[in-house]
Design an enzyme around this catalytic site. Structure first.
Site, PDB file in Angstrom:
ATOM      1  N   GLU A 245       1.012  -1.272  -0.174  1.00 51.97           N
ATOM      2  CA  GLU A 245       0.073  -0.333  -0.390  1.00 51.97           C
ATOM      3  C   GLU A 245       0.679   1.349  -0.009  1.00 51.97           C
ATOM      4  O   GLU A 245       1.918   1.528   1.489  1.00 51.97           O
ATOM      5  CB  GLU A 245      -0.559   0.115   1.113  1.00 51.97           C
ATOM      6  CG  GLU A 245      -2.196  -1.106   1.032  1.00 51.97           C
ATOM      7  CD  GLU A 245      -3.078  -0.679   0.091  1.00 51.97           C
ATOM      8  OE1 GLU A 245      -2.651  -0.481   0.055  1.00 51.97           O
ATOM      9  OE2 GLU A 245      -3.292  -2.748   0.154  1.00 51.97           O
ATOM     10  N   CYS A 279      -2.165   9.264   2.287  1.00 55.19           N
ATOM     11  CA  CYS A 279      -1.652   8.547   1.309  1.00 55.19           C
ATOM     12  C   CYS A 279      -3.287   8.767  -0.031  1.00 55.19           C
ATOM     13  O   CYS A 279      -2.553   9.493  -1.082  1.00 55.19           O
ATOM     14  CB  CYS A 279      -1.209   7.133   0.938  1.00 55.19           C
ATOM     15  SG  CYS A 279      -2.634   6.746   2.083  1.00 55.19           S
TER      16      CYS A 279
HETATM   17  P1  NAP Z   1       8.425   5.183   4.089  1.00 55.39           P
HETATM   18  O1  NAP Z   1       9.621   5.892   4.166  1.00 55.39           O
HETATM   19  O2  NAP Z   1       8.791   4.148   2.596  1.00 55.39           O
HETATM   20  O3  NAP Z   1       8.272   3.768   5.693  1.00 55.39           O
HETATM   21  C1  NAP Z   1       7.307   2.844   5.213  1.00 55.39           C
HETATM   22  C2  NAP Z   1       7.460   2.031   6.686  1.00 55.39           C
HETATM   23  O4  NAP Z   1       8.721   1.159   5.900  1.00 55.39           O
HETATM   24  C3  NAP Z   1       8.485   2.424   8.241  1.00 55.39           C
HETATM   25  O5  NAP Z   1       8.050   1.886   9.271  1.00 55.39           O
HETATM   26  C4  NAP Z   1       9.651   1.756   7.134  1.00 55.39           C
HETATM   27  O6  NAP Z   1      10.200   2.238   8.799  1.00 55.39           O
HETATM   28  C5  NAP Z   1      10.001   0.486   6.878  1.00 55.39           C
HETATM   29  N1  NAP Z   1      11.094   0.824   6.275  1.00 55.39           N
HETATM   30  C6  NAP Z   1      11.921   1.920   5.884  1.00 55.39           C
HETATM   31  N2  NAP Z   1      13.198   1.146   5.295  1.00 55.39           N
HETATM   32  C7  NAP Z   1      12.644   0.328   4.555  1.00 55.39           C
HETATM   33  C8  NAP Z   1      13.743  -1.196   4.952  1.00 55.39           C
HETATM   34  N3  NAP Z   1      14.456  -1.041   3.506  1.00 55.39           N
HETATM   35  N4  NAP Z   1      12.811  -2.389   4.580  1.00 55.39           N
HETATM   36  C9  NAP Z   1      11.674  -2.173   5.728  1.00 55.39           C
HETATM   37  N5  NAP Z   1      10.994  -1.465   6.155  1.00 55.39           N
HETATM   38  C10 NAP Z   1      11.472  -0.100   5.889  1.00 55.39           C
HETATM   39  O7  NAP Z   1       6.353   5.692   4.368  1.00 55.39           O
HETATM   40  P2  NAP Z   1       6.532   6.981   5.599  1.00 55.39           P
HETATM   41  O8  NAP Z   1       8.034   8.268   5.276  1.00 55.39           O
HETATM   42  O9  NAP Z   1       6.276   6.247   6.789  1.00 55.39           O
HETATM   43  O10 NAP Z   1       4.964   6.573   4.638  1.00 55.39           O
HETATM   44  C11 NAP Z   1       4.823   8.074   4.093  1.00 55.39           C
HETATM   45  C12 NAP Z   1       4.350   6.850   2.836  1.00 55.39           C
HETATM   46  O11 NAP Z   1       3.389   6.110   2.481  1.00 55.39           O
HETATM   47  C13 NAP Z   1       3.855   7.859   1.538  1.00 55.39           C
HETATM   48  O12 NAP Z   1       4.199   7.065   0.559  1.00 55.39           O
HETATM   49  C14 NAP Z   1       2.686   7.938   1.851  1.00 55.39           C
HETATM   50  O13 NAP Z   1       1.105   7.820   0.720  1.00 55.39           O
HETATM   51  C15 NAP Z   1       1.988   6.369   2.204  1.00 55.39           C
HETATM   52  N6  NAP Z   1       1.244   5.654   3.023  1.00 55.39           N
HETATM   53  C16 NAP Z   1       0.341   4.912   2.076  1.00 55.39           C
HETATM   54  C17 NAP Z   1      -0.794   4.620   2.516  1.00 55.39           C
HETATM   55  C18 NAP Z   1      -1.776   3.485   2.446  1.00 55.39           C
HETATM   56  O14 NAP Z   1      -2.842   2.730   2.366  1.00 55.39           O
HETATM   57  N7  NAP Z   1      -1.645   3.552   0.695  1.00 55.39           N
HETATM   58  C19 NAP Z   1      -1.061   4.437   3.482  1.00 55.39           C
HETATM   59  C20 NAP Z   1      -0.260   5.793   4.417  1.00 55.39           C
HETATM   60  C21 NAP Z   1       0.968   5.898   3.464  1.00 55.39           C
HETATM   61  P3  NAP Z   1      11.013   3.710   9.058  1.00 55.39           P
HETATM   62  O15 NAP Z   1      10.087   5.003   8.911  1.00 55.39           O
HETATM   63  O16 NAP Z   1      11.400   3.141  10.894  1.00 55.39           O
HETATM   64  O17 NAP Z   1      12.393   4.328   8.688  1.00 55.39           O
END
Ligand code: NAP
Length: 504
Positions: A245, A279
């Site tokens: 997602e 998102c």
């Molecule tokens: P992110 O930086 O991609 O991180 C998401 C999760 O992945 C966090 O728990 C992060 O940990 C973890 N992560 C980071 N690097 C990783 C790796 N190499 N391997 C495994 N896990 C890893 O996203 P975010 O900044 O938290 O969230 C914002 C994004 O989420 C936006 O693009 C938003 O649109 C999207 N989003 C989508 C939905 C949907 O339902 N489609 C809903 C909400 C948000 P850390 O934070 O500890 O680095």
């Protein structure tokens, strides 16, 4: 002091990290960084818990999930304060998010048996001597990797449905919201103390990567497309399936017959609430030319009174992730350099950790503010000929998550909604699809794949199992070396009658 994480587990790693209040930079709590061995131990414990949870059966799981829902509802005030402290969003927004999560747990608990339980299906003429049964069995252990923007609602779309489908869950919240993740896990342990069915692992991206490599039976990832690619690569090592997602660049399309007051109000909320860190937030608006100027005026009017802050009257909070302000700034600067017109705010709206509302008009479609996810309280507004052109421009994006159509003509609005390539579209409202638990949620392209919520969301965390049971001896014994030419001829004659007719 390192926070207790509700897993009752000894953690080998000695590394820790702090969770900070984004408005004040105060330390909320300190958490352990789970290392590879800690993640492996947690998944190992989850395996045992998964068997226990699966054996409880539909009724046992439903009763416990409803008890959890009730617990969260009763303590919603405490959880909302924690969400406010860790993300900076206003308490009422946190309550709304929690309420939506509650509605989803309730739906998943009450519908899991109907959607996933054993059912007879028609066996067809060829296999008429067999009874055919379809059922959806739990996968085992599901790893959930969540973001920080909706730290309750978003992961719950995976956790609630994975649990209802009979799986144990290991949850890795964002390093920005571990306290909220810890609260959810501890609250579950209060109503299900017997086994660690839902556990927490904390840390940064590396811990998420370790979870993806740990041999869990599925990863439910929510976050950016960039991280999704890394998680998929990690999952590929064990052929671990993944539901992703990811982000969006959702558009609102406003038709010439739309209720413009309602459209402007919905647009302001869709674009600015949660500081645009949504998102399925509105980042682009395409407005029919006859009503373009009136809509823009109404939107600007509506937005003037909207204010970020940390006080109880603020409409939205700070940027939860400090680095996001730079991305927002670069998108605004790029748009302005390409000739965009700032209608409300501009670069000066960025007052870290806050960003005031920004409305940009006449933004060239190739600008970053139109092509990339901004994830801030900004929106671009463009003039189009009609709904059809709006759909065309909305679809010209590598993202395809949600979106909105505002139009009074029901037929035209439905046609535009269907033509949008997104996974969800709201007509005459914003984001309403997320509050309907029976509807699937998810996107395609850079917005990810697979679905959470609804029946599809339950099936995402289950393995279809097909069973045939021979009820009587076959008229023609076809799967035997004793098969005769006569039997085969009869079969082929029947096939010619049933399937060989010419279709015009
Ligand atoms: P992110 O930086 O991609 O991180 C998401 C999760 O992945 C966090 O728990 C992060 O940990 C973890 N992560 C980071 N690097 C990783 C790796 N190499 N391997 C495994 N896990 C890893 O996203 P975010 O900044 O938290 O969230 C914002 C994004 O989420 C936006 O693009 C938003 O649109 C999207 N989003 C989508 C939905 C949907 O339902 N489609 C809903 C909400 C948000 P850390 O934070 O500890 O680095």
């Amino acid at each position: 002091m390192v926070a207790t994480i509700g897993n009752q587990q000894t953690i080998r790693s000695t590394e820790v990290f702090d969770s900070l209040n984004p408005a004040t930079s105060e330390v909320i709590a300190t958490f352990p960084v789970f290392g590879e061995a800690d993640v492996a131990d947690t998944v190992q414990r989850a395996r045992q818990a998964a068997s226990w949870w699966a054996e409880l059966g539909w009724a046992g799981r439903q009763q416990r999930l409803l008890a959890w829902k009730s617990h969260i509802t009763r303590y919603m005030g405490r959880l909302a304060e924690l969400v406010h402290n860790e993300t900076g969003k206003p308490v009422p927004d946190a309550q709304l998010e929690i309420l939506l999560a509650i509605v989803h747990i309730d739906w998943a608990a009450k519908h899991a048996r109907r959607v996933l339980g054993p059912r007879r299906v028609r066996s067809g003429l060829v296999a008429m001597n067999h009874a055919a049964v379809l059922e959806y069995q739990p996968l085992g252990v599901v790893g959930v990797i969540g973001p920080w923007n909706y730290p309750v609602f978003t992961p719950m779309g995976s956790i609630g449905y994975a649990l209802a489908a009979g799986n144990a869950v290991v949850f890795k919240p964002s390093e920005l919201t571990p306290a909220v993740g810890g609260w959810l896990v501890s609250s579950f342990a209060e109503v299900v103390p017997e086994q660690p069915v839902l556990q927490l692992v904390t840390g940064a991206g590396q811990t998420g990567g370790q979870l993806a490599r740990s041999g869990v039976d599925k990863i439910a990832f929510t976050g950016s497309a960039t991280t999704a690619r890394k998680v998929m690569a990690a999952c590929a090592e064990n052929l671990t399936p993944i539901v992703a997602e990811c982000g969006g660049k959702d558009a609102m399309i406003v038709g010439s017959d739309a209720d413009l007051d309602a459209a402007a109000d919905a647009c302001a909320w869709g674009a600015l609430s949660n500081a645009g860190q949504t998102c399925v937030g509105i980042e682009r608006v395409y407005v029919a030319q006859d009503v373009y100027h009136t809509f823009l005026e109404k939107l600007a009017d509506r937005v003037t009174s909207v204010r970020p802050g940390d006080d109880r009257e603020a409409d939205y909070g700070p940027m939860t992730m400090p680095g996001q302000a730079e991305i927002i700034e670069s998108h605004i600067a790029d748009a302005l350099a390409r000739g965009a017109r700032p209608v409300v705010g501009g670069i000066a709206s960025i007052r870290r950790p806050y960003v005031g509302p920004v409305i940009l008009a006449d933004v060239p479609e190739e600008s970053k503010a139109v092509t990339d996810e901004t994830f801030g309280p900004t929106v671009t507004v463009a003039k189009v000929a009609d709904l059809a052109e709006g759909v065309e421009l909305a679809n010209a994006s590598r993202y395809a998550l949600g979106g909105t159509v505002f139009a009074k003509n029901k037929k035209a609005a439905m046609a535009a909604a269907r033509a949008l390539r997104s996974g969800m579209t709201a007509i005459n409202s914003v984001i309403s699809f997320a509050s309907v638990p029976s509807l699937p949620f998810g996107g395609s392209g850079d917005s990810g794949f697979g679905r959470i919520h609804g029946a599809d969301g339950l099936r995402e965390f289950a393995r279809p199992k097909a069973i045939t049971r021979q009820r009587m001896k076959p008229l023609l014994n076809l799967t035997s070396f004793t098969r005769s030419d006569k039997d085969m001829n009869r079969l082929l004659a029947g096939a010619a009658i049933l399937h060989g007719r010419r279709y015009r």
